[in-house]
Design a protein around this motif. Sequence first.
Motif, short mmCIF file in Angstrom:
data_model
loop_
_atom_site.label_atom_id
_atom_site.label_comp_id
_atom_site.label_asym_id
_atom_site.label_seq_id
_atom_site.Cartn_x
_atom_site.Cartn_y
_atom_site.Cartn_z
N TYR A 1 -11.70 2.90 4.77
CA TYR A 1 -11.62 1.50 5.20
C TYR A 1 -11.89 1.44 6.69
O TYR A 1 -11.39 2.26 7.46
N ASP B 1 -4.06 -4.53 0.98
CA ASP B 1 -2.89 -4.91 1.77
C ASP B 1 -1.65 -4.96 0.87
O ASP B 1 -0.60 -4.43 1.22
N ARG B 2 -1.81 -5.58 -0.30
CA ARG B 2 -0.71 -5.69 -1.26
C ARG B 2 -1.28 -6.15 -2.61
O ARG B 2 -2.43 -6.62 -2.68
N THR C 1 -15.81 -5.92 8.03
CA THR C 1 -14.92 -5.06 7.26
C THR C 1 -15.73 -4.36 6.17
O THR C 1 -16.57 -4.99 5.52
N THR D 1 -6.83 -7.78 -0.35
CA THR D 1 -7.37 -6.77 0.57
C THR D 1 -6.96 -7.09 2.01
O THR D 1 -6.57 -8.21 2.34
N LYS D 2 -7.04 -6.07 2.86
CA LYS D 2 -6.69 -6.23 4.27
C LYS D 2 -7.67 -7.18 4.97
O LYS D 2 -8.85 -7.20 4.65
N LYS D 3 -7.15 -7.93 5.92
CA LYS D 3 -7.98 -8.83 6.70
C LYS D 3 -8.33 -8.20 8.04
O LYS D 3 -7.63 -7.34 8.55
N SER D 4 -9.43 -8.65 8.60
CA SER D 4 -9.90 -8.10 9.87
C SER D 4 -8.96 -8.48 11.01
O SER D 4 -8.37 -9.57 11.02
N GLN E 1 0.82 -1.21 0.00
CA GLN E 1 0.00 0.00 0.00
C GLN E 1 0.86 1.26 0.00
O GLN E 1 0.51 2.27 -0.63
N SER F 1 -12.58 -1.70 9.92
CA SER F 1 -12.65 -3.13 10.23
C SER F 1 -12.51 -3.33 11.73
O SER F 1 -11.80 -2.59 12.41
N ASP G 1 -8.62 -10.85 -4.32
CA ASP G 1 -8.62 -11.92 -3.30
C ASP G 1 -8.83 -13.29 -3.95
O ASP G 1 -9.58 -14.13 -3.45
#
Length: 681
Positions: A202, A144-145, A215, A170-173, A69, A204, A117
Amino acid sequence: MRSTQVLKSILLVSTSLLTFSAAVSAQETAENDVKPAGGAIVLEQIVVTASSVATNVKDAPASISVVGQEQLQQKGAPDITEALRTVPGLNVGFGSDGTRGISMRGMGSGYTLILIDGKRVGSGLTTMRHYNGDLDWVPVDAIDRIEVVRGPMSTLYGSDALGGVVNIITKKSGDKWTGSLTTEWIQPESKATGVTKKVGAYVSGPIVPEELTFTAFGNISRKDASDPSRHNDIQTPGGSDDYDVAGRLTWTPTDNQMFELEVGTGKEKYKPSLADGAIDTSKTSIRRTTASLRHVGEWDFGTSTITASLEDADNHHNTTNRAGDITGDTTINVRSYTLDGKVSMPLDFLFEQNLTLGAEYRHEAMKDPENLGKPNSVTGTTGSTETSIWTAAIFAEDQIKLTDDLKLTAGLRIDRHEKFGTHASPRLYLNYDVNDNLTLKAGWAQAFKAPNMRQLNPNWVQTSRGRGCGAVGGPCEMVGNPDLKPETSNSFELGGIYVQDNWEAGLTYFYNEIDDKITSARKASLIQPDGTKYVQQINIDRARTQGFEGNLSVNPHPDWTWTNSFTYLIESRNLETGMPLSADPKYSINTELTWQVREDFSVTGGLAFYGKQVDYVSTPETLTAQNVSAYNIANVSFKYDPTENFTFRAGVNNIFDKQPKSESNFVENGRSYFISLTSKF
């Protein structure tokens, strides 16, 4: 005006200081961490796209780069394609209407599979042109990356992954509530480039601690169209008004069981490039809605993952006749259902192994009243405005530890396609650790790309202004062919990664051959009395790409990070016609230097060189390749963190306002100033 000149001077001086400091002698540092930046590989980063099980970049059975990111936000890019340009082996290709796509190893953007994802993005099937691409349905705040795998990945992902894969993770909770809000403004110096404004968010956190989390993320953006009168009236990139929003519930009833439900929707409304006084009559918008349910289970024998997903995309726009007069409006719809699952099992039989077995079923349906079901003057038939295709597959991949230093990855996928039957995609890959610093990689794979629903339909009839007509020249009517075969490829790569203390380097040679390439016939199947040419899609061409890609990352001082990446195409051409396979530069070099001035302030300067490349321009009777001259682009950015919850970024893109000198339909974004504010909790 004077303040603008002062700002330019400060930024230019900053860039000069960065360049000077790159020559300072290296200073030893006790840190051995690999810092992610630019196009550098991130060796300790765990990745999930290159193989059936999670692994780090060094041991991955593929050439893979990770963009985090921080890099995505660093340049103030108007879209994600711009932020990925520093990845080795990757080029931001350009189309005849100013749009862009991701091309890998000279293959063209049509050979790159986009995932979010791990789930396919197929909204581009609703259109043949005027589409910004499948990368901008997720705000940067939620990413996330991005994992970029170069080379064929049909063994794991089937058709469309012949050139490579871009997977947006995507970012995880987490176990506490977190969130961010980012606003960004990109202000070009002139109307030659459109203004971009974005707001992304965003959030979460847990609803039921250690059991149920929520999220949500969303984005609103507006980009103005570039002014074609500033570029000799060629077709420049259009603008758009976009939004997207998604929500996800994650339920972990036990430590070894996880259920994930996600829904999302978004819309892109396009604003074409128009001359002064012209009125937008296209009214084009693409709406995308998604839903998915995923289960991950940890068992005594291994790990299972099952995912069911739905994607529904609409393209609504005005229709016109050949004279350009509006005749009404229409909606093209594509709906895709996917069910896939896999089981990964560690084994200790002869060798230490990790075996994965999986299966996938996908059904795609299209409603296209504008281009399907039309009277086909070649076959004399009329058909339905609807079409569909189903595919099913089983696959296996085994990672075998032959010795402590040598790992073999063997994979095989068997696809069953409703139209063209059974197809096998095998691959073999070796990773060998020569010592603690040097790892060698070598791989071979076969891959395929199936014709899409339009190309296989005999009653697909669509007008092309030139590029789709091949050597026949345009305008023409492109028509489908139910006898098409899938394109197939044989690919090889050989490379190595070297890491020692505070620097790393990588070099890879790649070679791809494509057979049965789908193209338009080289002579018209039929010419109507009014001069309209009908051109059928056929398997006729062979193509080949080969070249080198590499990266170098150095930490000459604890406060300095210098990253470099390059791509050199030995060839990328259609072997039947001699024409270039894609509009990719002969070479590209990206260099970037970051100075951590103090803990809360850093400066980054970058320079990109793009070698000679080609675009296609139409003449009355044929399509010819036209050279696009070499050019370079410089950028500089500043990052300031006044508190741990607030980040301020600013900078200049394309400092010297460089443009390729050609008459092709391609322009770079001109000199632009950006400012970005992020608040986190």
